[in-house]
Design a protein around this motif. Structure first.
Motif: not given
Length: 334
Positions: A217-219, A226-227, A253-256, A260-261
């Motif tokens: 997994p990629f977290i 994000a970038e 990816v965390q929701e925040a 952007d991600f």
């Protein structure tokens, strides 16, 4: 190669091993260092063969070739540091020693995605420690290994110490399993085949070294950005057209930073230059075989049928109807 030819290679390795293991590490390191030098001298020739048969961009192929040179160089020197140990004894009249000996003939099986890297990482330490080997590359990508073996031969590695067999997996592997001269089997590839090697090797209690398929997994967290996370995600996923056992298989990816991600990783995908790995400026080549392309397209379609959204790619490029190309693809809600 047939099973009989594989047996001849094993017999040659067993015969050559008698003299090779008796050499000092300082004697064995000489042809290994020369091998490293020849790999560097022939980097363009070997990289061309690797890209032609596997598809990765030439720049990535050159890095894989040069990595092999470092393997031979490193283990040539490490061979002189295989130290023993003196163990304190409970008895005054006894001394306990630990010292290391070569295993013997090692069978080495490598896949097609990093064929040179994965074989070189097996061959160099085995030879440095005084073992001999019989190597079987994927039948899809044998040419780059042939060129590596030419380097070893020209560097003075004695005949029979390193052997290459190219043929049906079933015939080669059956000889590796049943021939008592084969003392270790080293394998990089699928978990399914790895399990079979574990089962069959147990019949003679052979030593095994297995490196099997990953499912990583990629977290992404906000504190990394994000970038920045998107750059690493794209590098992980699209390297070698995604054909890597350490490639991330799913992304959390965390929701925040989610939106952007996604935008940033789509930008990274759009920046990739898809094409012939031999062409200047190409950063992503085709997948290696037609079956790989068809499997990839089936997986994308299956995800879409189950509700996934395609943010980018997902098709065979219209301007590349020939070759095994698939657009770099971003799916969400998988």
């Amino acid at each position: 190669c047939t099973r009989a030819e594989t047996r001849r290679a094993v017999e040659a390795a067993a015969m050559a091993g008698k003299a090779w293991r008796e050499m000092t590490p300082y004697e064995r390191q000489v042809p290994l260092r020369k091998t490293a030098d020849l790999i560097r001298q022939r980097v363009d020739e070997i990289a061309l063969a690797l890209t032609t048969e596997q598809g990765k961009p030439l720049a990535e192929a050159r890095l894989e070739v040069l990595a092999n040179a470092t393997f031979f160089e490193w283990y040539a020197e490490e061979a002189t540091r295989v130290y023993g140990e003196i163990v304190p004894s409970h008895f005054r009249n006894k001394r306990l020693f630990i010292f290391h000996q070569p295993i013997g003939v090692c069978a080495m099986i490598s896949p097609w995605n990093f064929p040179l890297f994965l074989q070189g990482r097996k061959i160099a330490p085995a030879l440095a420690a005084g073992n001999t080997c019989v190597c079987r590359p994927s039948t899809v990508t044998p040419l780059n290994l042939i060129k590596l073996f030419e380097c070893m031969q020209d560097a003075g590695v004695p005949a029979g110490v390193a052997n290459l067999v190219v043929g049906p997996a079933s015939e080669c592997m059956e000889e590796f399993y049943t021939n008592t001269a084969v003392r270790q089997i080293s394998f990089s590839g699928s978990t399914e085949v790895g399990k079979e090697i574990m089962r069959r090797s147990s019949e003679q209690v052979k030593k095994i070294g297995i490196e099997l398929g990953g499912h990583a997994p990629f977290i992404a967290f906000p504190d990394f950005g994000a970038e920045a996370a998107a750059k690493f995600a794209a590098l992980s996923k699209f390297r070698n057209a995604g054909q890597s056992c350490i490639s991330a298989s799913r992304f959390y990816v965390q929701e925040a930073i989610y939106e952007d991600f996604c935008a940033a990783v789509v930008g990274e995908a759009k920046a990739l230059v898809l094409g012939n790995g031999l062409d200047e400026g190409v950063t992503m080549g085709p997948v290696t075989e037609a079956s790989h392309r068809e499997k990839t397209l089936r997986m994308i379609q299956d995800a879409v049928d189950k509700g996934a959204k395609v943010l980018h790619g997902g098709r065979v490029p219209e301007d590349k109807p020939t070759g095994y190309y698939v657009e770099p693809t971003i799916l969400t809600d998988v």
